[in-house]
Write a protein that holds these residues in place. Structure first.
Motif, short mmCIF file in Angstrom:
data_model
loop_
_atom_site.label_atom_id
_atom_site.label_comp_id
_atom_site.label_asym_id
_atom_site.label_seq_id
_atom_site.Cartn_x
_atom_site.Cartn_y
_atom_site.Cartn_z
N ASN A 102 0.85 -1.18 0.00
CA ASN A 102 0.00 0.00 0.00
C ASN A 102 0.89 1.24 0.00
O ASN A 102 1.74 1.40 0.86
CB ASN A 102 -0.91 0.02 1.23
N ILE A 103 0.68 2.12 -0.98
CA ILE A 103 1.47 3.34 -1.06
C ILE A 103 0.86 4.37 -0.13
O ILE A 103 -0.24 4.86 -0.35
CB ILE A 103 1.51 3.87 -2.51
N ALA A 166 1.04 9.86 -5.53
CA ALA A 166 0.73 8.59 -4.86
C ALA A 166 -0.23 7.71 -5.65
O ALA A 166 0.00 6.49 -5.77
CB ALA A 166 0.19 8.86 -3.46
N GLN A 170 0.78 3.99 -6.87
CA GLN A 170 -0.02 2.84 -6.44
C GLN A 170 -0.44 2.00 -7.65
O GLN A 170 -0.38 0.76 -7.61
CB GLN A 170 -1.27 3.31 -5.68
N ASP A 174 0.53 -1.84 -8.13
CA ASP A 174 -0.55 -2.83 -8.30
C ASP A 174 -0.44 -3.57 -9.62
O ASP A 174 -1.00 -4.66 -9.77
CB ASP A 174 -1.92 -2.14 -8.26
N PHE A 211 5.71 3.21 1.83
CA PHE A 211 4.81 2.11 1.53
C PHE A 211 4.75 1.11 2.69
O PHE A 211 5.70 0.98 3.46
CB PHE A 211 5.24 1.40 0.25
#
Length: 215
Positions: A102-103, A166, A170, A174, A211
């Motif tokens: 998770n950023i 961000a 992300q 992902d 992160f």
């Protein structure tokens, strides 16, 4: 160590009460009130990616109609002046971030020399792969029209300016978008950004990413 009571799971583990990850522990501190004890929290990891400091960075600029690579130039020139359109291109290698992370934050920071007036640089996502040493207007894959972030330049000497990217980082982590880097377009006039070839390492483009790895 979860604050939520899970006696059944704990008994199945057969571990002593003090060592059961699922055992209730109401006395454990929970400063942020998320029902996960502070001792069990996974702390974010923060990394600054910058050539000469850590990680791999590519950058250059593209001048329409010119089939010459500018990857070794100490500035990324961005301008929309009618007779002098140029776009800066920049890519940070983020392969070190584990998939599923998770950023928490991602801040792009650029440095520019003296400017007479403030301006705006739009950040766009690049469409395909490129190499700093060979990319030019004739083989550059282009960039998407969508604006991913906006950087405000300032009217002063030796300024550092930043913007959050961000959501874009992300998407790269992902895998929903490939990481081909970003294109920088000054929408007001011209900004010369110090590149990764600049002699002063501290003034080179950098991306600070925080992160939290997937549990």
């Amino acid at each position: 160590m979860l604050l939520r009571q899970q006696h059944e799971d704990s008994r199945e583990l057969g571990a002593p009460a003090g060592r059961r990850p699922g055992a209730a522990n109401p006395s454990q501190a929970d400063v942020d009130g998320d029902a996960i004890g502070d001792a069990c929290e996974v702390e974010p990891q923060c990394v600054v990616v910058q050539r000469g400091t850590y990680g791999s960075v590519q950058d250059t600029y593209i001048q329409p109609g010119i089939s010459w690579p500018y990857g070794d130039y100490p500035y990324l020139v961005t301008t929309t002046l009618p007779a002098d359109v140029k776009a800066g291109v920049l890519a940070f290698d983020l392969a070190f971030i584990p998939a599923g992370s998770n950023i928490e934050s991602a801040v792009l920071t650029l440095s520019h020399p003296w400017k007479a007036s403030a301006g705006t640089i739009e950040v766009h996502r690049v469409n395909g792969p490129w190499q700093e040493s060979t990319v030019h207007a004739g083989n550059f894959p282009g960039y998407t029209p969508a604006v991913e972030a906006v950087i405000t330049t300032v009217a002063e000497a030796d300024a550092s300016v930043s913007a959050s990217v961000a959501p874009l980082v992300q998407a790269w982590v992902d895998g929903s978008q490939p990481n081909y880097g970003v294109a920088l377009q000054d929408v007001n006039a011209r900004t010369d950004i110090r590149s990764s070839e600049h002699a002063n390492v501290a003034l080179r483009p950098m991306l600070e990413v925080c992160f939290t790895p997937a549990e």
